[in-house]
Design a protein around this motif. Structure first.
Motif, PDB file in Angstrom:
ATOM      1  N   ASN A 107       4.675   0.794  -4.063  1.00 22.41           N
ATOM      2  CA  ASN A 107       3.858  -0.412  -4.184  1.00 22.41           C
ATOM      3  C   ASN A 107       3.198  -0.439  -5.553  1.00 22.41           C
ATOM      4  N   HIS A 108       2.854  -1.615  -6.019  1.00 22.04           N
ATOM      5  CA  HIS A 108       2.043  -1.741  -7.228  1.00 22.04           C
ATOM      6  C   HIS A 108       1.343  -3.095  -7.185  1.00 22.04           C
ATOM      7  N   ASN A 160      -5.263  -2.917  -5.465  1.00 27.94           N
ATOM      8  CA  ASN A 160      -5.214  -4.348  -5.182  1.00 27.94           C
ATOM      9  C   ASN A 160      -6.603  -4.945  -5.386  1.00 27.94           C
ATOM     10  N   ASP A 218      -9.060  -2.075  -4.252  1.00 30.78           N
ATOM     11  CA  ASP A 218      -8.917  -1.185  -3.097  1.00 30.78           C
ATOM     12  C   ASP A 218      -8.310   0.145  -3.548  1.00 30.78           C
ATOM     13  N   LYS A 233      -4.446   4.977   5.830  1.00 26.18           N
ATOM     14  CA  LYS A 233      -5.626   4.826   4.978  1.00 26.18           C
ATOM     15  C   LYS A 233      -5.945   3.343   4.763  1.00 26.18           C
ATOM     16  N   ALA A 234      -4.937   2.530   4.515  1.00 25.12           N
ATOM     17  CA  ALA A 234      -5.143   1.094   4.281  1.00 25.12           C
ATOM     18  C   ALA A 234      -5.643   0.389   5.539  1.00 25.12           C
ATOM     19  N   ASP A 271      -5.484   1.311  -3.448  1.00 26.28           N
ATOM     20  CA  ASP A 271      -4.162   1.172  -4.058  1.00 26.28           C
ATOM     21  C   ASP A 271      -4.190   0.323  -5.322  1.00 26.28           C
ATOM     22  N   LYS A 322       4.048  -1.181   3.616  1.00 28.83           N
ATOM     23  CA  LYS A 322       4.879  -0.391   2.713  1.00 28.83           C
ATOM     24  C   LYS A 322       5.972  -1.356   2.262  1.00 28.83           C
ATOM     25  N   VAL A 373       0.841  -1.203   0.000  1.00 28.53           N
ATOM     26  CA  VAL A 373       0.000   0.000   0.000  1.00 28.53           C
ATOM     27  C   VAL A 373       0.875   1.252   0.000  1.00 28.53           C
ATOM     28  N   SER A 374       0.264   2.365  -0.367  1.00 31.38           N
ATOM     29  CA  SER A 374       1.008   3.625  -0.398  1.00 31.38           C
ATOM     30  C   SER A 374       0.795   4.452   0.867  1.00 31.38           C
ATOM     31  N   ASP A 375      -0.318   4.228   1.564  1.00 32.89           N
ATOM     32  CA  ASP A 375      -0.668   5.001   2.756  1.00 32.89           C
ATOM     33  C   ASP A 375      -1.139   4.030   3.831  1.00 32.89           C
TER      34      ASP A 375
END
Length: 123
Positions: free
Chosen positions: A60-61, A115, A111, A14-15, A113, A53, A9-11
């Motif tokens: 992330n991707h 996912n 989601d 938030k996740a 991000d 992270k 995830v990037s945050d």
């Protein structure tokens, strides 16, 4: 079998909030939070979902073809989780519906991000 599945995830905040809210009615909550990674589930002895992270510090991707499938217990619960995910910021990747007659009912979202998640019910 499966102990946990990890999603990059990037945050983190938030996740954690997204997955805690989404899975709360299944009895899940953040069980272990180590800043870079957090484990969400019913208890440490049951399968969990981890958000993190990436360890290497790279962005992330989501993977193409990767998906986490969640079995909430009924067709109605599939519908409810799909709609809740959308309300929490997920995007539709396949509305709820019967995929295999009398066998598999499913709904798909991505989601915040990207996912991919499935909510499903057999029978």
């Amino acid at each position: 079998m499966i102990g946990y599945v990890t999603l990059g995830v990037s945050d983190m905040e938030k996740a954690k909030q997204f997955y805690s809210d989404l899975l709360a009615d299944l009895g899940a909550k953040v069980l272990l939070d180590m800043e870079r990674i957090a484990f969400i589930g019913k208890n440490m002895g049951s399968p969990m979902l981890a958000v993190c992270k990436p360890y290497n510090g790279e962005p992330n991707h989501p993977g193409n073809g990767n998906m986490v499938a969640i079995q909430p217990g009924s067709k109605e619960a599939v519908d409810a989780h799909y709609h809740k995910a959308i309300e929490l910021g997920a995007t539709c990747d396949g509305e709820p519906g019967q995929r295999i007659p009398n066998q598999f009912y499913g709904a798909y979202v991505k989601d915040p991000d990207g996912n991919k998640l499935a909510f499903f019910h057999f029978g």
